[in-house]
Motif scaffolding. Structure first.
Motif, PDB file in Angstrom:
ATOM      1  N   TYR A  45     -36.799  83.179 -19.388  1.00  0.00           N
ATOM      2  CA  TYR A  45     -35.931  82.041 -19.098  1.00  0.00           C
ATOM      3  C   TYR A  45     -36.611  80.713 -19.420  1.00  0.00           C
ATOM      4  O   TYR A  45     -35.979  79.755 -19.854  1.00  0.00           O
ATOM      5  CB  TYR A  45     -35.493  82.057 -17.622  1.00  0.00           C
ATOM      6  N   HIS A  48     -35.787  78.115 -22.168  1.00  0.00           N
ATOM      7  CA  HIS A  48     -34.695  77.137 -22.099  1.00  0.00           C
ATOM      8  C   HIS A  48     -35.158  75.765 -21.591  1.00  0.00           C
ATOM      9  O   HIS A  48     -34.997  74.764 -22.304  1.00  0.00           O
ATOM     10  CB  HIS A  48     -33.543  77.710 -21.270  1.00  0.00           C
ATOM     11  N   HIS A  72     -34.806  71.173 -14.623  1.00  0.00           N
ATOM     12  CA  HIS A  72     -33.390  70.930 -14.374  1.00  0.00           C
ATOM     13  C   HIS A  72     -32.638  72.119 -13.798  1.00  0.00           C
ATOM     14  O   HIS A  72     -31.642  71.953 -13.112  1.00  0.00           O
ATOM     15  CB  HIS A  72     -32.689  70.414 -15.639  1.00  0.00           C
ATOM     16  N   ASP A  73     -33.114  73.359 -14.057  1.00  0.00           N
ATOM     17  CA  ASP A  73     -32.383  74.519 -13.563  1.00  0.00           C
ATOM     18  C   ASP A  73     -33.030  75.157 -12.336  1.00  0.00           C
ATOM     19  O   ASP A  73     -32.564  76.173 -11.843  1.00  0.00           O
ATOM     20  CB  ASP A  73     -32.278  75.581 -14.671  1.00  0.00           C
ATOM     21  N   ASP A 139     -29.519  69.728 -22.392  1.00  0.00           N
ATOM     22  CA  ASP A 139     -29.315  71.058 -21.809  1.00  0.00           C
ATOM     23  C   ASP A 139     -28.157  71.755 -22.523  1.00  0.00           C
ATOM     24  O   ASP A 139     -28.255  72.899 -22.970  1.00  0.00           O
ATOM     25  CB  ASP A 139     -29.000  70.862 -20.312  1.00  0.00           C
ATOM     26  N   ASN A 143     -28.071  75.159 -24.987  1.00  0.00           N
ATOM     27  CA  ASN A 143     -27.201  76.294 -24.661  1.00  0.00           C
ATOM     28  C   ASN A 143     -26.246  76.605 -25.811  1.00  0.00           C
ATOM     29  O   ASN A 143     -25.982  77.765 -26.116  1.00  0.00           O
ATOM     30  CB  ASN A 143     -26.401  76.010 -23.385  1.00  0.00           C
TER      31      ASN A 143
HETATM   32 MN    MN Z   1     -29.907  74.509 -18.291  1.00  0.00          MN
END
Ligand code: MN
Length: 734
Positions: A45, A48, A72-73, A139, A143
């Motif tokens: 992950y 990202h 951010h996530d 972001d 994605n």
């Molecule tokens: Mn994100």
């Protein structure tokens, strides 16, 4: 796989005093908490947040933004809460992460389509700190770049959201590069088949187009050098797939018909003077399309964009656009607010806080109107539409077939275009072709349309046009024509009404109507100047012919001759009886069409061509035509002097009219189908049909059909009556 050191290198290069340690700590924290998590692609992950941080570093944002990109996530996707973030990274980063988490929540709430309220909340969350917008866009971009591993439904939903919200926001903020990439990725994922087809078509033409572009490029470069214009480079590009697709779809064009498929861009050294020098070189090389020139340097767009735009006719007759701007302007065109912020910073040497403040103000100015404009209405479609609007929504530029530019307000129709060319063209306009295709006159013009107006000598404007025009020139001309026409019609009708009334008083035409002096005298009594004014006033229904006769004859003679009071002479009643016997009625006023300038069809009974009709002179509306059987006619008879005989003129075109029919049927299945089939069998259009069961267990079917005249309607009625199970058929509103 990308490494944190790559990101750090970029930040260090752009910002010598940046707090690199903060970025390292954010990276370790993110790596720790996302540990073991995988993306749909199967990668760790952490890739990202790292890629997001990299995009932010490319935008040359500060270390706080880059660190937030890494984090951010974390709150959204791990067990970490905001307080923990605060204790490690302080208030500033916490606020940013909080904003991003909120947006993620709102976005997840509405799986279907974005609701206005949610979008509004998103925009508001973004405005609290401008960096939230930039991080969110980074972001979303990453994605979108890595969507191939998601299921098609999810790809479609995210792509739609990108087109609805994020690409327009990027556009508002002047981030041209971000917007383009988001749009093209969304297009590819939302409409994969169409994307493939279009990409193939463009690829097939690419060698040819690139050949042309290369020639243009070489020609411009040589000419710039020859004229000592300091330039950095000349770029050539083929129109992006998404904007090409939109254009093809909207204007229903073939790819061969798109005239701005290619464009060139000159990037000069950093002095705006160089742009104007380059412009003169371009205009010297090729003929510019007049009025297509736009100076966004002298007057920058709201989103900070600056450039000179011009369109020229190239060597092979191929038109193309040339954009001219300096290096700095180019960076702003690609990066928008982010670049603008840096530019101010380097220029003023101010602290980041002040710059942030200024940037916030800029972003608020650009984004807040989206929220405020829509505060009153909760219509999500409208709101999303307003996001999609261009920054300059006021004008459209359309071309004549010879390449002359006509600038019109948005919403303009071919009629506006025709009047903009010349009043005469507008008055006699009968049709229009846009980009070679025939369109209705109410069609809304789009930027870049090539409009060809078709005219017919002696053709006249129509009152309906007022509904489709937006320019005051067109409106005034049409209104002027209507009032002139109305006056001509009302004089004609007034003459007929007065003739009829005079006849009833046994006054010969030469004594009154054809007697100019007498007519003028009576007109003056009404405060009117000329005999025509008197006739017009009668035609408008303002003056009653009976009263004119009274003024002509004087009270005594009037009373004596009054047909209402005196007995008919034997001869008169004899003539009337004969006329009646051989089927001649009074001379009727002929109703030309259905809704003419001075005859209108009464709404209450909607008379149909061929039906028995009667006219009522109504004040200012001319003659209102009723069906003789209309229940309102009895009431109108109270003003008997306003009733006038009317008849249908022969029709030269087959105008259809909608008429409602009410059918009562037995309550059984298939009745509606049986009836609509019967109507269709005699080739009659159906506009609407609905069925209910009445309280007494009968079927009630209401159909609206399109018929030419009463005969046609009668055929329809009997066809329906013959359908098994039909109990009664009647015309509605007669
Ligand atoms: Mn994100």
């Amino acid at each position: 796989m990308i490494r944190i050191e790559d990101v750090i290198e970029k930040v260090e290069a752009n910002r010598p005093n940046a707090d690199i340690d903060l970025i390292r700590r954010a990276y370790l924290f993110s790596a720790l908490h996302h540990r073991g998590q995988k993306r749909a692609s199967g990668e760790p992950y952490l890739v990202h947040p790292l890629e997001v941080a990299d995009i932010l570093a490319d935008l040359r944002l500060d270390e706080v933004s880059v660190s937030t990109g890494l984090l951010h996530d974390v709150v959204e996707d791990t067990l970490v809460d905001l307080d923990t973030i605060r204790s490690y990274f302080g208030d500033e980063i916490t606020l940013l992460v909080d904003g991003l988490t909120k947006i993620a929540h709102i976005s997840n709430l509405s799986k279907e389509r974005q609701q206005a309220e949610n979008v509004r909340k998103m925009v508001l969350a973004m405005i609290t700190d401008v960096r939230v917008v930039l991080i969110k866009l980074a972001d979303r971009l990453h994605n979108m770049r890595t969507m191939q591993f998601l299921k098609p439904e999810k790809r479609a939903r995210i792509s739609q959201e990108t087109l609805d919200i994020y690409a327009p926001i990027a556009h508002r903020l002047g981030m041209g590069k971000m917007r383009s990439e988001l749009e093209d990725l969304a297009f590819q994922n939302l409409y994969p088949e169409e994307y493939k087809r279009l990409a193939k078509e463009v690829d097939a033409r690419r060698p040819e187009l690139e050949g042309i572009l290369e020639k243009i490029k070489v020609t411009i470069e040589a000419k710039l050098a020859e004229n000592d214009v300091p330039f950095v480079e000349v770029q050539g590009r083929v129109k992006r797939l998404y904007s090409l697709w939109k254009k093809l779809k909207k204007q229903k064009l073939m790819i061969e018909q798109v005239y701005d498929l290619i464009a060139a861009r000159v990037i000069t050294k950093n002095d705006r003077k160089n742009c104007y020098l380059a412009l003169s070189v371009i205009h010297d090389l090729w003929t510019p399309v007049p009025e297509r020139f736009k100076d966004w340097i002298a007057i920058p767009r709201d989103n900070l964009y600056q450039s000179l735009h011009t369109s020229v006719i190239g060597d092979g007759g191929q038109a193309f656009e040339v954009q001219i701007r300096t290096e700095e302007m180019h960076r702003i065109a690609e990066e928008g607010v982010a670049a603008h912020w840096r530019y101010k910073e380097s220029k003023l040497g101010a602290k980041d806080d002040e710059n942030l403040d200024e940037l916030r103000k800029t972003v608020e100015k650009l984004l807040l109107p989206l929220v405020e404009d829509n505060a009153d209405n909760g219509d999500s479609e409208d709101f999303i539409e307003s996001l999609k609007l261009d920054l300059f929504p006021k004008d459209v530029y359309a071309f004549t077939p010879r390449g002359k530019v006509i600038q019109l307000p948005r919403g303009a129709s071919p009629i506006d275009f025709a009047y903009a060319i010349h009043s005469e063209v507008g008055d006699t306009c009968t049709g229009a072709k846009i980009n070679g295709r025939i369109v209705p006159l109410k069609h809304e013009l789009q930027n870049g349309d090539v409009v060809e107006i078709m005219t017919t000598a002696n053709s006249k404007p129509s009152r309906d046009w007022l509904n489709y025009v937006v320019t005051s020139k067109a409106k005034n001309r049409i209104r002027h024509w209507i009032s002139e026409q109305q006056r001509a019609d009302s004089i004609e009708i007034g003459r007929k009404l007065l003739e009829k009334e005079a006849d009833r008083f046994r006054v010969a035409p030469k004594k009154l109507i054809n007697n100019d002096a007498e007519m003028r005298r009576i007109a003056n009594e009404y405060g009117l100047g000329r005999p025509e004014d008197l006739l017009a006033s009668i035609g408008y229904g303002k003056t009653l012919p009976r009263n004119v006769l009274s003024k002509f004859l004087g009270a005594e003679k009037f009373a004596e001759l009054d047909p209402e009071k005196r007995k008919e002479t034997r001869i008169e009643s004899g003539v009337k009886a004969v006329k009646k016997f051989i089927g001649l009625g009074e001379d009727a006023i002929i109703v030309k069409g259905v809704d003419n300038l001075l005859t209108t069809r009464a709404r209450c009974c909607n008379p149909l061509r061929g039906e028995d009709i009667i006219g009522y002179i109504s004040l200012g509306k001319g003659i209102v035509v009723h069906n003789k059987r209309c229940k309102n006619v009895a009431q109108l008879m109270v003003n008997k002097e306003r009733i006038v005989e009317v008849d249908w003129a022969k029709s030269d075109k087959n105008e259809v009219q909608s008429v409602g029919i009410l059918v009562t049927t037995e309550n059984r299945t298939g009745m509606l189908a049986g009836i609509t089939n019967a109507i269709a069998d005699i080739k009659t259009g159906i506009r609407d049909a609905r069925a209910i069961i009445s309280r007494d267990d009968k079927g009630q079917i209401e159909v609206t059909v399109e018929v030419f005249d009463k005969k046609h309607l009668d055929r329809v009625l009997s066809a329906i009556a013959n359908v098994p199970g039909v109990i009664a058929v009647e015309r509605v509103n007669a």
